[in-house]
Design a protein around this motif. Structure first.
Motif, PDB file in Angstrom:
ATOM      1  N   MET A  74      78.209 -81.196  -5.124  1.00  0.00           N
ATOM      2  CA  MET A  74      77.800 -81.750  -6.705  1.00  0.00           C
ATOM      3  C   MET A  74      76.757 -81.493  -7.386  1.00  0.00           C
ATOM      4  SD  MET A  74      78.594 -85.722  -8.043  1.00  0.00           S
ATOM      5  CE  MET A  74      77.479 -86.297  -7.743  1.00  0.00           C
ATOM      6  N   SER A  75      76.383 -82.036  -8.561  1.00  0.00           N
ATOM      7  CA  SER A  75      75.206 -80.402  -8.966  1.00  0.00           C
ATOM      8  C   SER A  75      74.172 -82.227  -8.486  1.00  0.00           C
ATOM      9  CB  SER A  75      75.239 -80.974 -10.451  1.00  0.00           C
ATOM     10  OG  SER A  75      74.628 -80.611 -11.223  1.00  0.00           O
ATOM     11  N   ASP A  76      72.776 -82.095  -8.869  1.00  0.00           N
ATOM     12  CA  ASP A  76      71.694 -83.199  -8.753  1.00  0.00           C
ATOM     13  C   ASP A  76      72.252 -83.294 -10.247  1.00  0.00           C
ATOM     14  OD1 ASP A  76      71.427 -83.198  -6.037  1.00  0.00           O
ATOM     15  OD2 ASP A  76      69.607 -81.807  -6.605  1.00  0.00           O
ATOM     16  N   THR A  77      72.141 -82.590 -10.967  1.00  0.00           N
ATOM     17  CA  THR A  77      71.485 -82.730 -12.462  1.00  0.00           C
ATOM     18  C   THR A  77      73.035 -83.133 -13.303  1.00  0.00           C
ATOM     19  OG1 THR A  77      71.765 -80.689 -13.312  1.00  0.00           O
ATOM     20  CG2 THR A  77      69.898 -81.252 -12.700  1.00  0.00           C
ATOM     21  N   VAL A  78      74.259 -83.367 -13.420  1.00  0.00           N
ATOM     22  CA  VAL A  78      75.789 -83.039 -13.224  1.00  0.00           C
ATOM     23  C   VAL A  78      76.117 -84.093 -13.124  1.00  0.00           C
ATOM     24  CG1 VAL A  78      77.633 -82.584 -14.638  1.00  0.00           C
ATOM     25  CG2 VAL A  78      75.310 -80.978 -14.338  1.00  0.00           C
ATOM     26  N   ARG A  79      76.405 -85.231 -13.475  1.00  0.00           N
ATOM     27  CA  ARG A  79      77.191 -85.980 -13.357  1.00  0.00           C
ATOM     28  C   ARG A  79      77.960 -87.292 -13.509  1.00  0.00           C
ATOM     29  NH1 ARG A  79      73.307 -86.641  -9.948  1.00  0.00           N
ATOM     30  NH2 ARG A  79      71.467 -87.893  -8.902  1.00  0.00           N
ATOM     31  N   ALA A  80      78.749 -86.675 -15.061  1.00  0.00           N
ATOM     32  CA  ALA A  80      79.590 -87.066 -15.840  1.00  0.00           C
ATOM     33  C   ALA A  80      79.314 -86.207 -16.683  1.00  0.00           C
ATOM     34  CB  ALA A  80      78.851 -88.306 -16.736  1.00  0.00           C
ATOM     35  N   VAL A  81      81.452 -85.479 -17.407  1.00  0.00           N
ATOM     36  CA  VAL A  81      81.722 -85.004 -17.495  1.00  0.00           C
ATOM     37  C   VAL A  81      82.311 -84.932 -18.912  1.00  0.00           C
ATOM     38  CG1 VAL A  81      82.269 -82.125 -17.810  1.00  0.00           C
ATOM     39  CG2 VAL A  81      80.964 -82.899 -15.641  1.00  0.00           C
ATOM     40  N   CYS A  82      81.849 -84.894 -19.927  1.00  0.00           N
ATOM     41  CA  CYS A  82      83.103 -84.522 -20.889  1.00  0.00           C
ATOM     42  C   CYS A  82      83.760 -84.073 -21.796  1.00  0.00           C
ATOM     43  CB  CYS A  82      81.601 -85.034 -22.631  1.00  0.00           C
ATOM     44  SG  CYS A  82      82.543 -85.248 -24.108  1.00  0.00           S
ATOM     45  N   VAL A  83      84.871 -84.418 -21.925  1.00  0.00           N
ATOM     46  CA  VAL A  83      85.787 -83.571 -22.330  1.00  0.00           C
ATOM     47  C   VAL A  83      86.042 -83.390 -23.723  1.00  0.00           C
ATOM     48  CG1 VAL A  83      88.328 -82.309 -21.372  1.00  0.00           C
ATOM     49  CG2 VAL A  83      86.681 -83.092 -20.043  1.00  0.00           C
ATOM     50  N   TYR A  84      86.214 -82.167 -24.311  1.00  0.00           N
ATOM     51  CA  TYR A  84      86.963 -82.691 -25.159  1.00  0.00           C
ATOM     52  C   TYR A  84      88.624 -81.695 -25.287  1.00  0.00           C
ATOM     53  CZ  TYR A  84      82.154 -83.552 -27.040  1.00  0.00           C
ATOM     54  OH  TYR A  84      80.210 -83.690 -27.459  1.00  0.00           O
ATOM     55  N   CYS A  85      89.278 -82.150 -26.321  1.00  0.00           N
ATOM     56  CA  CYS A  85      90.334 -81.603 -25.908  1.00  0.00           C
ATOM     57  C   CYS A  85      91.513 -82.800 -26.913  1.00  0.00           C
ATOM     58  CB  CYS A  85      91.254 -81.700 -24.739  1.00  0.00           C
ATOM     59  SG  CYS A  85      91.473 -83.194 -23.984  1.00  0.00           S
ATOM     60  N   ALA A  86      92.347 -81.525 -27.363  1.00  0.00           N
ATOM     61  CA  ALA A  86      93.745 -82.784 -28.031  1.00  0.00           C
ATOM     62  C   ALA A  86      94.083 -83.730 -27.794  1.00  0.00           C
ATOM     63  CB  ALA A  86      94.925 -81.144 -28.041  1.00  0.00           C
ATOM     64  N   SER A  87      94.444 -84.525 -29.259  1.00  0.00           N
ATOM     65  CA  SER A  87      94.736 -85.552 -28.358  1.00  0.00           C
ATOM     66  C   SER A  87      96.404 -85.376 -29.362  1.00  0.00           C
ATOM     67  CB  SER A  87      93.542 -87.117 -28.909  1.00  0.00           C
ATOM     68  OG  SER A  87      93.968 -87.399 -30.804  1.00  0.00           O
ATOM     69  N   GLY A  88      96.831 -84.718 -29.765  1.00  0.00           N
ATOM     70  CA  GLY A  88      98.209 -84.790 -30.692  1.00  0.00           C
ATOM     71  C   GLY A  88      98.913 -83.995 -29.813  1.00  0.00           C
ATOM     72  N   PRO A  89     100.543 -83.876 -30.459  1.00  0.00           N
ATOM     73  CA  PRO A  89     101.505 -82.770 -29.338  1.00  0.00           C
ATOM     74  C   PRO A  89     100.725 -81.610 -29.245  1.00  0.00           C
ATOM     75  CG  PRO A  89     102.045 -84.537 -31.248  1.00  0.00           C
ATOM     76  CD  PRO A  89     100.978 -84.639 -30.960  1.00  0.00           C
ATOM     77  N   VAL A  90     101.210 -81.430 -28.075  1.00  0.00           N
ATOM     78  CA  VAL A  90     100.678 -79.825 -27.509  1.00  0.00           C
ATOM     79  C   VAL A  90     101.644 -79.594 -26.379  1.00  0.00           C
ATOM     80  CG1 VAL A  90      98.742 -79.466 -28.353  1.00  0.00           C
ATOM     81  CG2 VAL A  90      99.370 -80.460 -25.642  1.00  0.00           C
ATOM     82  N   ASP A  91     101.606 -77.847 -26.329  1.00  0.00           N
ATOM     83  CA  ASP A  91     103.192 -78.009 -25.589  1.00  0.00           C
ATOM     84  C   ASP A  91     102.199 -77.868 -23.822  1.00  0.00           C
ATOM     85  OD1 ASP A  91     104.633 -76.592 -27.413  1.00  0.00           O
ATOM     86  OD2 ASP A  91     102.929 -74.120 -26.781  1.00  0.00           O
ATOM     87  N   ALA A  92     103.656 -78.107 -22.699  1.00  0.00           N
ATOM     88  CA  ALA A  92     103.369 -78.783 -21.513  1.00  0.00           C
ATOM     89  C   ALA A  92     102.367 -77.799 -20.933  1.00  0.00           C
ATOM     90  CB  ALA A  92     104.462 -78.496 -20.493  1.00  0.00           C
ATOM     91  N   GLU A  93     101.918 -76.229 -21.197  1.00  0.00           N
ATOM     92  CA  GLU A  93     100.921 -75.293 -20.679  1.00  0.00           C
ATOM     93  C   GLU A  93      99.465 -75.757 -20.885  1.00  0.00           C
ATOM     94  OE1 GLU A  93      98.795 -70.819 -21.957  1.00  0.00           O
ATOM     95  OE2 GLU A  93     101.037 -71.913 -22.245  1.00  0.00           O
ATOM     96  N   TYR A  94      98.896 -76.364 -21.583  1.00  0.00           N
ATOM     97  CA  TYR A  94      98.065 -77.280 -22.514  1.00  0.00           C
ATOM     98  C   TYR A  94      97.382 -78.033 -21.474  1.00  0.00           C
ATOM     99  CZ  TYR A  94      97.855 -73.769 -25.444  1.00  0.00           C
ATOM    100  OH  TYR A  94      97.291 -71.987 -26.405  1.00  0.00           O
TER     101      TYR A  94
END
Length: 182
Positions: free
Chosen positions: A1-21
């Motif tokens: 694990m990185s010493d500088t990165v502990r928490a990672v924010c993920v931005y992504c869709a919250s609406g209906p999408v295909d199974a691939e996503y």
């Protein structure tokens, strides 16, 4: 694990999408957890947002959801989150997501995802933070936007320095690998 990165924010869709996503989101959550990072998300349990959080927990990771009151019902809050923060406004949500995160990964998404991405990327460019901003360009999803940004740069509207701050990768594994080497 990185010493500088502990928490990672993920931005992504919250609406209906295909199974691939949904699979891409799950792969991202799994990779984040396996790297030992905490996942910071928008606090919903649906679509890609829910998929990334469930996968992170399934892989033994910790999750922090941050959701505004008015979206609790609309997004169906991720009540299984290890920590859930309910805010009064979207602006407060985004501020806390940025404060509580050491890095940002943007997956495919719509206008909300794009708004979060651009605000975070711009904040880094303006010196408000020095946290990594990573875009997962899954199967060329962001190719049209990246071409547009290159065009804006060639016209002098986007600096080369700001483009250099953006890390573009193709997979969730590549995104997390960028963070583990910091």
């Amino acid at each position: 694990m990185s010493d500088t990165v502990r928490a990672v924010c993920v931005y992504c869709a919250s609406g209906p999408v295909d199974a691939e996503y949904l699979r891409l989101a799950a792969d991202t959550g799994t990779a984040i957890a396996e790297a030992g990072f905490t996942l910071v998300s928008g606090g919903g349990n649906v679509s890609m947002m829910g998929s990334v959080a469930r996968a992170a927990r399934a892989a033994g990771g910790s999750t922090l959801g941050i959701i505004p009151e008015h979206l609790m019902a609309k997004e169906v809050a991720d009540l299984d989150a290890d920590e859930m923060v309910v805010t009064e406004t979207m602006r407060e949500r985004k501020r806390l997501m940025e404060e509580r995160s050491d890095a940002f990964i943007t997956l495919p998404g719509g206008i909300g995802t794009l708004e979060e991405f651009f605000e975070t990327w711009t904040g880094g460019y303006l010196g408000e933070h020095d946290k990594p901003v990573i875009m997962v360009n899954h199967r060329g999803f962001y190719d049209p936007m990246l071409a547009w940004l290159d065009d804006l740069s060639s016209r002098g509207f986007v600096s080369a320095r700001s483009l250099e701050r953006l890390i573009v990768v193709e997979t969730a594994a590549d995104a997390v690998a960028e963070l583990t080497h910091r």
